[in-house]
Design an enzyme around this catalytic site. Structure first.
Site, PDB file in Angstrom:
ATOM      1  N   ASP A  19       0.818  -1.225   0.000  1.00 53.36           N
ATOM      2  CA  ASP A  19       0.000   0.000   0.000  1.00 53.36           C
ATOM      3  C   ASP A  19       0.846   1.266   0.000  1.00 53.36           C
ATOM      4  OD1 ASP A  19      -2.343  -1.395   0.006  1.00 53.36           O
ATOM      5  OD2 ASP A  19      -2.821  -1.040   2.120  1.00 53.36           O
ATOM      6  N   ARG A 100       0.432   6.329  16.651  1.00 51.80           N
ATOM      7  CA  ARG A 100       0.099   7.275  15.559  1.00 51.80           C
ATOM      8  C   ARG A 100       0.488   8.717  15.854  1.00 51.80           C
ATOM      9  NH1 ARG A 100       0.665   3.181  12.586  1.00 51.80           N
ATOM     10  NH2 ARG A 100      -1.097   1.775  12.421  1.00 51.80           N
ATOM     11  N   ASP A 129      -7.084   4.751  12.201  1.00 50.04           N
ATOM     12  CA  ASP A 129      -5.747   5.324  12.087  1.00 50.04           C
ATOM     13  C   ASP A 129      -5.709   6.585  11.226  1.00 50.04           C
ATOM     14  OD1 ASP A 129      -4.474   3.642  13.853  1.00 50.04           O
ATOM     15  OD2 ASP A 129      -4.129   2.096  12.345  1.00 50.04           O
ATOM     16  N   SER A 181      -4.427  -8.402   8.608  1.00 51.01           N
ATOM     17  CA  SER A 181      -3.883  -7.056   8.643  1.00 51.01           C
ATOM     18  C   SER A 181      -3.294  -6.872  10.041  1.00 51.01           C
ATOM     19  CB  SER A 181      -5.000  -6.047   8.379  1.00 51.01           C
ATOM     20  OG  SER A 181      -4.555  -4.771   8.777  1.00 51.01           O
TER      21      SER A 181
HETATM   22  N1  ARG Z   1      -8.379  -1.564  16.077  1.00 47.79           N
HETATM   23  C1  ARG Z   1      -7.137  -1.096  16.554  1.00 47.79           C
HETATM   24  C2  ARG Z   1      -7.145   0.408  16.666  1.00 47.79           C
HETATM   25  O1  ARG Z   1      -7.946   1.038  16.060  1.00 47.79           O
HETATM   26  C3  ARG Z   1      -5.963  -1.611  15.758  1.00 47.79           C
HETATM   27  C4  ARG Z   1      -5.853  -1.167  14.335  1.00 47.79           C
HETATM   28  C5  ARG Z   1      -4.547  -1.630  13.800  1.00 47.79           C
HETATM   29  N2  ARG Z   1      -4.459  -1.816  12.404  1.00 47.79           N
HETATM   30  C6  ARG Z   1      -4.289  -3.016  11.801  1.00 47.79           C
HETATM   31  N3  ARG Z   1      -3.878  -2.999  10.587  1.00 47.79           N
HETATM   32  N4  ARG Z   1      -4.499  -4.144  12.376  1.00 47.79           N
HETATM   33  O2  ARG Z   1      -6.368   0.969  17.384  1.00 47.79           O
END
Ligand code: ARG
Length: 408
Positions: A19, A100, A129, A181
């Protein structure tokens, strides 16, 4: 392609995956921008970030910076996460939500340093994110412009994306992509997608890399003592260590004892319920230990009000508001509570469990003479009656009135 000195620049949060590699080309082709890729080292599992850098350059970035953010992550972010015992919806220790804002801070700094007007990220339009990156950018420098290529492009399937990548000379991964993921850092690992999208499916064993199966964990318990100073872990089993090293070590200890696996349904900020699996061995163990020390050292009213603040803090951070006035105000409250959270907690790990088996502190508010039922008791038993009479008075008045009205 020759570099044009007049071209505007974009700083891109780069992971090395397909990506964000496609993002580099997209920013060049569709936005006519030079791309500075930034790779944040936040304690994720990797087999060399130099390779990631090469990949960024091969995909067309004019520059790629690998930034080791781990000390900052531990000392500025994970200290606050621990002070807040932060668990979103009382369960999820905010793994991705914590990294982040830190990554964004570096993106903004690098944009300033290089004169870039744009910041780009590779998040989809469905997750949390994107909100965290963009809200943090707006807080740190509202004049920067944001580009989210994955939200713009029409490459809906992975095949379409691979085809676009191949057409544009981007190296396409030959190995089969993991069906999941994943996002990971010092504080744990998030796993979603694939078979996990059916909430009834049991998480397959192969999703876990930080924790052993509790059933296969050692038959002997493992005991470890965590020492804190003003809310921050400073030693394990009496051995002084940086907080960063303690986190690594706790991930190892808790992980090998099968502690720290979560299987959750989580409410995303964008309104979607999602099924998320996590492994957060060190984070959960440290939060357990930290809470146990607070139980001993925080005055009752502070402890009770802190619980509400913890939840507020977790919501703010989950929702991407790390750099926001309310979050800063809650930080100040939490920091104040940590002054005397100094002492040692004993944890016992055994086949997927982590139990507090002891706590001690020079600032302990546990008073043996008040608590004991033995002869040394100094508690004023006679005072209890008057206390209860006044404590119960409003309820008693209410109960009397209801009985009268009911004709009793
Ligand atoms: N759901 C979690 C959050 O919003 C983790 C997201 C992480 N991303 C992933 N690609 N698994 O903080």
């Amino acid at each position: 392609m020759t570099e044009n000195a007049q071209r505007e620049k974009a700083v891109l949060a780069y992971s090395g995956g397909l990506d964000t590699s496609v993002c580099i080309k997209w920013l060049q082709e569709k936005h006519d921008l030079d791309v500075i890729a930034v790779v944040g080292e936040v304690g994720q599992d990797h087999d060399g970030l130099e390779k990631v850098k090469e990949r960024a350059l091969a995909s067309g970035a004019v520059e790629c910076r690998v930034v080791d953010m781990r000390d900052d992550f531990a000392n500025e972010y994970l200290t606050k996460a621990l002070a807040a015992n932060s668990l979103y919806e009382n369960k999820y220790p905010l793994v991705s939500a914590l990294s982040r804002p830190l990554i964004t801070k570096h993106l903004v700094d690098i944009a300033h340093e290089t004169g870039a007007k744009y910041i780009a990220h590779g998040c989809t339009g469905k997750g949390n994110d994107q909100v965290r990156f963009e809200t943090s950018i707006m807080a740190l420098d509202p004049t920067l412009e944001i580009i989210a290529p994955v939200r713009e492009w029409d490459l809906n399937s992975r095949d379409a994306e691979m085809a676009w990548a191949a057409e544009h000379g981007i190296e396409v991964p030959t190995t089969k992509k993991s069906p999941y993921s994943i996002d990971d850092n010092l504080w744990g690992r998030a796993i979603e997608c694939g078979v996990l999208e059916d909430p009834w499916n049991q998480p397959p064993d192969d999703i876990y890399t930080m924790t052993d199966d509790p059933q296969a964990a050692p038959d002997e318990p493992e005991v470890v003592e965590v020492t804190f100073e003003a809310g921050v872990p400073v030693a394990l089993d009496g051995e002084k260590m940086s907080y960063l090293d303690i986190i690594y070590k706790m991930n190892e200890i808790a992980g090998r004892n099968g502690f720290g696996r979560l299987d959750l349904i989580e409410n995303r900020l964008v309104g979607v319920k999602s099924r998320e699996c996590y492994e957060v061995p060190g984070a959960l163990a440290l939060i357990e230990a930290h809470k146990a020390l607070e139980d001993l050292t925080l005055e009752r009213d502070v402890l009770h009000h802190k619980l509400a603040m913890e939840q507020l803090w977790a919501n703010l951070v989950y929702d991407g508001l790390w750099f926001s006035p309310l979050k800063y105000a809650v930080d100040a409250f939490l920091e104040n509570t940590q002054q005397y959270v100094t002492g040692t907690v004993r944890l016992r790990f055994y086949k997927g469990t982590c139990t507090v088996t002891g706590r001690k502190s020079d600032y302990s508010l546990y008073n043996y003479k008040l608590a004991t039922y033995d002869a040394e008791d100094t508690f004023d038993h006679a005072a209890a009656k008057g206390f209860i009479d006044l404590h119960a008075l409003p309820t008693k008045v209410w109960a009397t009135n209801r009985r009268e009205q009911a004709g009793e």
